[in-house]
Design a protein around this motif. Structure first.
Motif, PDB file in Angstrom:
ATOM      1  N   ASP A 212      41.411   3.716 -71.132  1.00 14.59           N
ATOM      2  CA  ASP A 212      40.537   3.103 -70.132  1.00 14.59           C
ATOM      3  C   ASP A 212      39.923   4.122 -69.183  1.00 14.59           C
ATOM      4  OD1 ASP A 212      41.190   0.622 -71.180  1.00 14.59           O
ATOM      5  OD2 ASP A 212      42.899   0.361 -69.816  1.00 14.59           O
ATOM      6  N   LEU A 213      40.407   5.365 -69.231  1.00 13.70           N
ATOM      7  CA  LEU A 213      39.944   6.381 -68.296  1.00 13.70           C
ATOM      8  C   LEU A 213      38.681   7.067 -68.796  1.00 13.70           C
ATOM      9  CD1 LEU A 213      43.386   8.064 -67.463  1.00 13.70           C
ATOM     10  CD2 LEU A 213      42.212   6.288 -66.158  1.00 13.70           C
ATOM     11  N   ASP A 214      37.956   7.687 -67.853  1.00 12.34           N
ATOM     12  CA  ASP A 214      36.798   8.497 -68.219  1.00 12.34           C
ATOM     13  C   ASP A 214      37.269   9.686 -69.062  1.00 12.34           C
ATOM     14  OD1 ASP A 214      35.207   8.073 -64.988  1.00 12.34           O
ATOM     15  OD2 ASP A 214      35.186   6.813 -66.769  1.00 12.34           O
ATOM     16  N   PRO A 215      36.438  10.162 -69.988  1.00 16.32           N
ATOM     17  CA  PRO A 215      36.855  11.276 -70.858  1.00 16.32           C
ATOM     18  C   PRO A 215      37.368  12.493 -70.089  1.00 16.32           C
ATOM     19  CG  PRO A 215      34.797  10.321 -71.631  1.00 16.32           C
ATOM     20  CD  PRO A 215      35.097   9.664 -70.329  1.00 16.32           C
ATOM     21  N   GLU A 216      36.678  12.858 -69.012  1.00 13.31           N
ATOM     22  CA  GLU A 216      37.096  14.040 -68.254  1.00 13.31           C
ATOM     23  C   GLU A 216      38.444  13.815 -67.578  1.00 13.31           C
ATOM     24  OE1 GLU A 216      35.424  16.952 -64.662  1.00 13.31           O
ATOM     25  OE2 GLU A 216      34.179  15.329 -65.461  1.00 13.31           O
ATOM     26  N   ILE A 217      38.603  12.630 -66.945  1.00 14.05           N
ATOM     27  CA  ILE A 217      39.873  12.322 -66.295  1.00 14.05           C
ATOM     28  C   ILE A 217      40.986  12.202 -67.329  1.00 14.05           C
ATOM     29  CG2 ILE A 217      41.096  10.624 -64.882  1.00 14.05           C
ATOM     30  CD1 ILE A 217      38.478   9.924 -63.556  1.00 14.05           C
ATOM     31  N   ARG A 218      40.669  11.588 -68.463  1.00 11.51           N
ATOM     32  CA  ARG A 218      41.664  11.419 -69.524  1.00 11.51           C
ATOM     33  C   ARG A 218      42.162  12.774 -70.025  1.00 11.51           C
ATOM     34  NH1 ARG A 218      40.665   8.321 -75.337  1.00 11.51           N
ATOM     35  NH2 ARG A 218      42.624   8.989 -76.322  1.00 11.51           N
ATOM     36  N   SER A 219      41.235  13.720 -70.220  1.00 12.21           N
ATOM     37  CA  SER A 219      41.607  15.051 -70.695  1.00 12.21           C
ATOM     38  C   SER A 219      42.540  15.750 -69.706  1.00 12.21           C
ATOM     39  CB  SER A 219      40.354  15.894 -70.917  1.00 12.21           C
ATOM     40  OG  SER A 219      40.689  17.218 -71.276  1.00 12.21           O
ATOM     41  N   THR A 220      42.229  15.628 -68.416  1.00 10.92           N
ATOM     42  CA  THR A 220      43.070  16.245 -67.383  1.00 10.92           C
ATOM     43  C   THR A 220      44.461  15.631 -67.360  1.00 10.92           C
ATOM     44  OG1 THR A 220      41.118  16.693 -66.018  1.00 10.92           O
ATOM     45  CG2 THR A 220      43.255  16.755 -64.920  1.00 10.92           C
ATOM     46  N   VAL A 221      44.520  14.289 -67.441  1.00  7.06           N
ATOM     47  CA  VAL A 221      45.815  13.602 -67.421  1.00  7.06           C
ATOM     48  C   VAL A 221      46.650  13.980 -68.644  1.00  7.06           C
ATOM     49  CG1 VAL A 221      46.935  11.347 -67.526  1.00  7.06           C
ATOM     50  CG2 VAL A 221      44.964  11.683 -66.037  1.00  7.06           C
ATOM     51  N   GLU A 222      46.029  14.012 -69.818  1.00  8.41           N
ATOM     52  CA  GLU A 222      46.755  14.365 -71.040  1.00  8.41           C
ATOM     53  C   GLU A 222      47.303  15.790 -70.962  1.00  8.41           C
ATOM     54  OE1 GLU A 222      43.828  13.668 -74.035  1.00  8.41           O
ATOM     55  OE2 GLU A 222      44.509  11.606 -74.417  1.00  8.41           O
ATOM     56  N   LYS A 223      46.517  16.686 -70.385  1.00 13.46           N
ATOM     57  CA  LYS A 223      46.965  18.079 -70.240  1.00 13.46           C
ATOM     58  C   LYS A 223      48.146  18.160 -69.283  1.00 13.46           C
ATOM     59  CE  LYS A 223      45.251  22.707 -69.127  1.00 13.46           C
ATOM     60  NZ  LYS A 223      44.083  23.511 -68.701  1.00 13.46           N
ATOM     61  N   MET A 224      48.095  17.426 -68.184  1.00 11.00           N
ATOM     62  CA  MET A 224      49.199  17.427 -67.226  1.00 11.00           C
ATOM     63  C   MET A 224      50.468  16.857 -67.856  1.00 11.00           C
ATOM     64  SD  MET A 224      47.130  16.165 -63.818  1.00 11.00           S
ATOM     65  CE  MET A 224      48.642  15.956 -62.871  1.00 11.00           C
ATOM     66  N   MET A 225      50.320  15.772 -68.628  1.00 14.84           N
ATOM     67  CA  MET A 225      51.471  15.169 -69.296  1.00 14.84           C
ATOM     68  C   MET A 225      52.080  16.131 -70.314  1.00 14.84           C
ATOM     69  SD  MET A 225      49.976  11.297 -69.824  1.00 14.84           S
ATOM     70  CE  MET A 225      51.420  10.769 -70.746  1.00 14.84           C
ATOM     71  N   PHE A 226      51.226  16.843 -71.050  1.00 19.36           N
ATOM     72  CA  PHE A 226      51.707  17.815 -72.037  1.00 19.36           C
ATOM     73  C   PHE A 226      52.475  18.947 -71.366  1.00 19.36           C
ATOM     74  CE2 PHE A 226      50.995  21.859 -74.266  1.00 19.36           C
ATOM     75  CZ  PHE A 226      51.590  21.580 -75.489  1.00 19.36           C
ATOM     76  N   ASP A 227      51.890  19.505 -70.280  1.00 19.58           N
ATOM     77  CA  ASP A 227      52.545  20.603 -69.574  1.00 19.58           C
ATOM     78  C   ASP A 227      53.888  20.175 -68.990  1.00 19.58           C
ATOM     79  OD1 ASP A 227      50.496  22.305 -70.181  1.00 19.58           O
ATOM     80  OD2 ASP A 227      49.462  22.084 -68.255  1.00 19.58           O
TER      81      ASP A 227
END
Length: 272
Positions: A212-227
């Motif tokens: 449901d998130l914007d692509p840019e926000i989604r990418s940032t969130v996924e990166k934070m979750m991965f880290d």
């Protein structure tokens, strides 16, 4: 109020011509205005004595300076107490938000997410779309029926994106207005400026999915979750993995280079 007075003692002997003269000093000490008393005393001394022309003058000035400093300090403390009281009163006036993180009013209700605000306006049953007046502007909204006073009219708490806002008539008895926030990171305290406010500390965001998130926000969130997951497992973060890949590429392109600093950051280097 206190009255201070210096007076002559009853004379038992007649004053000789060479005896110093004595004067009476009468004034009123007002606790709320100590400088007034001091000014009166100084005026009296300046008229009857040359003492202020000597070294006493700097001391008097310092004394007056201290009095002013104390008065300024009291005023500052009173101001702080007044502001604290005002904040407490404002907090008491804040209402508990409804389930939609908004408020239910007599003629309308509103709810919100971090991205949008939904307004529900009650109209007489059988109302037709052509009878509805709905004006949506960047900073204001007006909803009502033609030929009647607006049911809702005022300046919005924050600005909105006009192109992403819509309204529709539901079941011929409810006007629903959807507003898209410009600032999609904060809660609105109220629908209209000057209107009843909610306690945003009690607002509860809806659980959202990454899709449901914007692509840019989604990418940032996924990166934070991965880290975060990598750190918990003791594995390299995305930044460290990126640096390692860039280092390998750099070494392959520069075989004669000796890397003495294994922690060097290659992320800003231009690899062609």
């Amino acid at each position: 109020m206190a009255i201070l007075s210096d007076h002559e003692e009853p004379q038992q002997k007649q004053q000789t011509p060479t005896s110093p003269s004595s004067f009476s000093f009468n004034t009123v000490l007002d606790p709320s205005n100590p400088l007034g008393f001091l000014d009166s005393a100084l005026n009296f001394l300046s008229q009857k004595s040359n003492v202020l022309k000597n070294d006493v003058s700097p001391l008097v000035k310092e004394f007056k300076k201290r009095i002013r400093a104390e008065e300024d300090s009291k005023k500052a403390e009173e101001k702080i107490r007044a502001e604290k009281k005002k904040r407490e009163e404002e907090k008491k006036r804040m209402r508990v938000p409804n389930k939609g993180n908004g408020l239910d009013m007599e003629s309308h209700s509103w709810a919100q997410t971090l991205q949008e605000v939904t307004i529900t306006v009650h109209v007489p049953p059988g109302t037709k779309s052509k009878d509805v007046v709905c004006e949506i502007k960047r900073k204001s909204v007006k909803v009502g029926l033609r030929g009647h006073s607006p049911i809702l009219d005022g300046e919005l708490f924050e600005t909105i994106k006009i192109d992403d806002c819509i309204w529709n008539l539901e079941d011929q008895k409810t006007v629903s207005v959807l507003l898209t926030k410009c600032d999609r990171m904060n809660w609105w305290k109220s629908l209209l400026k000057g209107g009843p406010e909610i306690d945003i500390q009690k607002a509860e965001p809806e659980p959202s999915r990454l899709s449901d998130l914007d692509p840019e926000i989604r990418s940032t969130v996924e990166k934070m979750m991965f880290d975060q997951q990598q750190e918990q497992l003791g594995l390299p973060t995305s930044k460290e993995i990126e640096n390692e890949s860039l280092l390998k590429l750099f070494m392959a392109q520069n075989p004669n280079f000796s890397n003495k600093n294994p922690n060097i950051d290659f992320s800003n280097m231009n690899m062609k």
